[in-house]
Motif scaffolding. Sequence first.
Motif, mmCIF file in Angstrom:
data_model
loop_
_atom_site.group_PDB
_atom_site.id
_atom_site.type_symbol
_atom_site.label_atom_id
_atom_site.label_comp_id
_atom_site.label_asym_id
_atom_site.label_seq_id
_atom_site.Cartn_x
_atom_site.Cartn_y
_atom_site.Cartn_z
ATOM 1 N N SER A 194 -7.429 8.589 1.898
ATOM 2 C CA SER A 194 -7.911 8.044 0.629
ATOM 3 C C SER A 194 -9.233 7.308 0.783
ATOM 4 N N VAL A 195 -9.925 7.565 1.900
ATOM 5 C CA VAL A 195 -11.201 6.909 2.178
ATOM 6 C C VAL A 195 -12.315 7.938 2.099
ATOM 7 N N LEU A 196 -13.375 7.619 1.367
ATOM 8 C CA LEU A 196 -14.509 8.522 1.255
ATOM 9 C C LEU A 196 -15.226 8.634 2.606
ATOM 10 N N SER A 197 -15.840 9.789 2.842
ATOM 11 C CA SER A 197 -16.463 10.051 4.143
ATOM 12 C C SER A 197 -17.568 9.060 4.460
ATOM 13 N N ASP A 198 -18.348 8.645 3.449
ATOM 14 C CA ASP A 198 -19.430 7.709 3.723
ATOM 15 C C ASP A 198 -18.887 6.327 4.087
ATOM 16 N N GLN A 199 -17.750 5.938 3.456
ATOM 17 C CA GLN A 199 -17.104 4.684 3.822
ATOM 18 C C GLN A 199 -16.631 4.732 5.268
ATOM 19 N N LEU A 200 -16.029 5.847 5.639
ATOM 20 C CA LEU A 200 -15.489 5.990 6.987
ATOM 21 C C LEU A 200 -16.612 5.944 8.027
ATOM 22 N N ASP A 223 -8.911 -13.041 -8.306
ATOM 23 C CA ASP A 223 -7.462 -13.138 -8.415
ATOM 24 C C ASP A 223 -6.773 -12.124 -7.503
ATOM 25 N N VAL A 224 -7.025 -10.853 -7.753
ATOM 26 C CA VAL A 224 -6.346 -9.792 -7.020
ATOM 27 C C VAL A 224 -7.304 -8.606 -6.934
ATOM 28 N N ALA A 225 -7.324 -7.926 -5.793
ATOM 29 C CA ALA A 225 -8.109 -6.698 -5.665
ATOM 30 C C ALA A 225 -7.175 -5.505 -5.838
ATOM 31 N N TYR A 226 -7.505 -4.621 -6.759
ATOM 32 C CA TYR A 226 -6.665 -3.454 -7.009
ATOM 33 C C TYR A 226 -7.269 -2.222 -6.343
ATOM 34 N N ARG A 227 -6.411 -1.450 -5.677
ATOM 35 C CA ARG A 227 -6.854 -0.238 -5.004
ATOM 36 C C ARG A 227 -5.948 0.911 -5.451
ATOM 37 N N TYR A 228 -6.529 2.095 -5.490
ATOM 38 C CA TYR A 228 -5.825 3.253 -6.013
ATOM 39 C C TYR A 228 -5.862 4.368 -4.972
ATOM 40 N N PHE A 229 -4.705 4.990 -4.731
ATOM 41 C CA PHE A 229 -4.659 6.131 -3.825
ATOM 42 C C PHE A 229 -3.476 7.003 -4.208
ATOM 43 N N ALA A 230 -3.393 8.160 -3.584
ATOM 44 C CA ALA A 230 -2.344 9.107 -3.954
ATOM 45 C C ALA A 230 -1.926 9.930 -2.752
ATOM 46 N N THR A 265 -5.848 -4.937 7.828
ATOM 47 C CA THR A 265 -5.711 -3.754 8.676
ATOM 48 C C THR A 265 -4.621 -2.837 8.147
ATOM 49 N N PHE A 266 -3.528 -3.432 7.643
ATOM 50 C CA PHE A 266 -2.437 -2.626 7.082
ATOM 51 C C PHE A 266 -2.921 -1.822 5.879
ATOM 52 N N VAL A 267 -3.622 -2.485 4.945
ATOM 53 C CA VAL A 267 -4.121 -1.778 3.759
ATOM 54 C C VAL A 267 -5.122 -0.713 4.173
ATOM 55 N N GLY A 268 -6.012 -1.054 5.125
ATOM 56 C CA GLY A 268 -6.964 -0.072 5.625
ATOM 57 C C GLY A 268 -6.278 1.122 6.254
ATOM 58 N N ARG A 269 -5.228 0.863 7.043
ATOM 59 C CA ARG A 269 -4.469 1.944 7.678
ATOM 60 C C ARG A 269 -3.808 2.833 6.631
ATOM 61 N N LEU A 270 -3.242 2.232 5.620
ATOM 62 C CA LEU A 270 -2.577 2.989 4.562
ATOM 63 C C LEU A 270 -3.577 3.906 3.855
ATOM 64 N N LEU A 271 -4.754 3.370 3.547
ATOM 65 C CA LEU A 271 -5.779 4.176 2.882
ATOM 66 C C LEU A 271 -6.315 5.261 3.802
ATOM 67 N N HIS A 272 -6.552 4.912 5.068
ATOM 68 C CA HIS A 272 -7.109 5.878 6.016
ATOM 69 C C HIS A 272 -6.147 7.014 6.305
#
Length: 430
Positions: A46-52, A87-94, A35-42
């Motif tokens: 940093s979330v695409l409209s179709d994902q949202l 191992d690890v999931a990498y996510r990218y945002f700005a 939820t924390f990672v999702g909140r940070l992206l949202h």
Amino acid sequence: MTTATQEKTSATKLLAQRETLRFCTAGSVDDGKSTFVGRLLHDTKSVLSDQLESVKRTSADRGFEGLDLSLLVDGLRAEREQGITIDVAYRYFATDRRTFILADTPGHVQYTRNTVTGVSTSQVVVLLVDARHGVVEQTRRHLSVAALLGVRTVVLAVNKIDLVGYSKETFDAIRDDFEQLAATLGVADPHVVPISALKGDNVVTRSENLPWYEGPTVLELLETIPVSTGRANELDFRFPIQYVIREHASDYRGYAGQVAAGTVHVGDTVALPEGRTSTVVGIDTSDGEVVAATAGDSVVLRLADEIDLVRGELISSTNRPEERRSFAATVVGLTEKSLRAGQLLKVRYGTALVRGRIAEITRTLDIDGIHDVDAPEEIALNDIAHVVVETQKPLPIDEYAARGAVGSFLLVDNASGNTLAAGLVGQRLR
């Protein structure tokens, strides 16, 4: 050029010049990390409209009030449940101030090795704890891994603060426990932030529910913490040879690789194996010749003397590390196959791969510091242990520094070629 065009060009240049921060998230199961990672992206858009839209539909189908932001990252959890090893999931945002590379690590104890992978390339670690439970075993384990790998900045996000009535007393008690543990382990720059990832308090936006907290949000910290390269460029020059390039027609001889640490200039005197020295007469890159190269640069060095060097050997500053066949280290077990004292294996140090063995297992570490085992029979998956490693031929060994720029190595199975453990020369948790 119009004013609008000039402003757009200026903005584009500023965005291109943004620093990149690599950080890692870690925490126990059900601490709300997804939820924390999702909140940070949202909340950073940093979330695409179709994902949202998909998250909105699924949240409604499940009877969830609002958005279940954990759905943005739950694909990783589903894959784990199917028995797939990730191992690890990498996510990218700005944001307007920085770009970010987020290493999202598992929360289960049996995935400590995966946490090591994520932390090893991170400049900052964000640890989550449940405000109802405070600092637990996994918090200590993850903080110990961060300290072991030389991470200076750790942010403790005290999540689900809404479930304890936004209690300042609860937060203060957790903060005190964490800061005491951080000081014991030698973490130089700890931060503690009360958050509710579900409600959005203090992740990206400042909370009105926490008037007693006057510090920054998690994102504000991530945007302002100095970006560190691990200070690899401040170390002595180290250049493990990856490939020797020869062109007989032009009599070209160069040594290709990546600068692991320090800086080298054309004209510098460098030290070579067996006590020899030479002078750097050229530094070539894919874009042509340069006059200097620093940590992280992939280059080809040309030397004044024709010396028979091979892959795995080291070109260094004149302050060359001592060549040793035996060294103390800390290792982390990475596979189901246990390691035993006397076991023959291969040691990968830099670009060198040599035969070796674990001469001695002196201790496996219990993160609580209560049940350490002296002289254990083996190193199992996820164990952190102090060992003595011996190699068949001497290697120029540095103490671990700068997030693995020097002093890191792998222990490799002779038969399968699988990596059995990751090691840090001379590192001690206690």
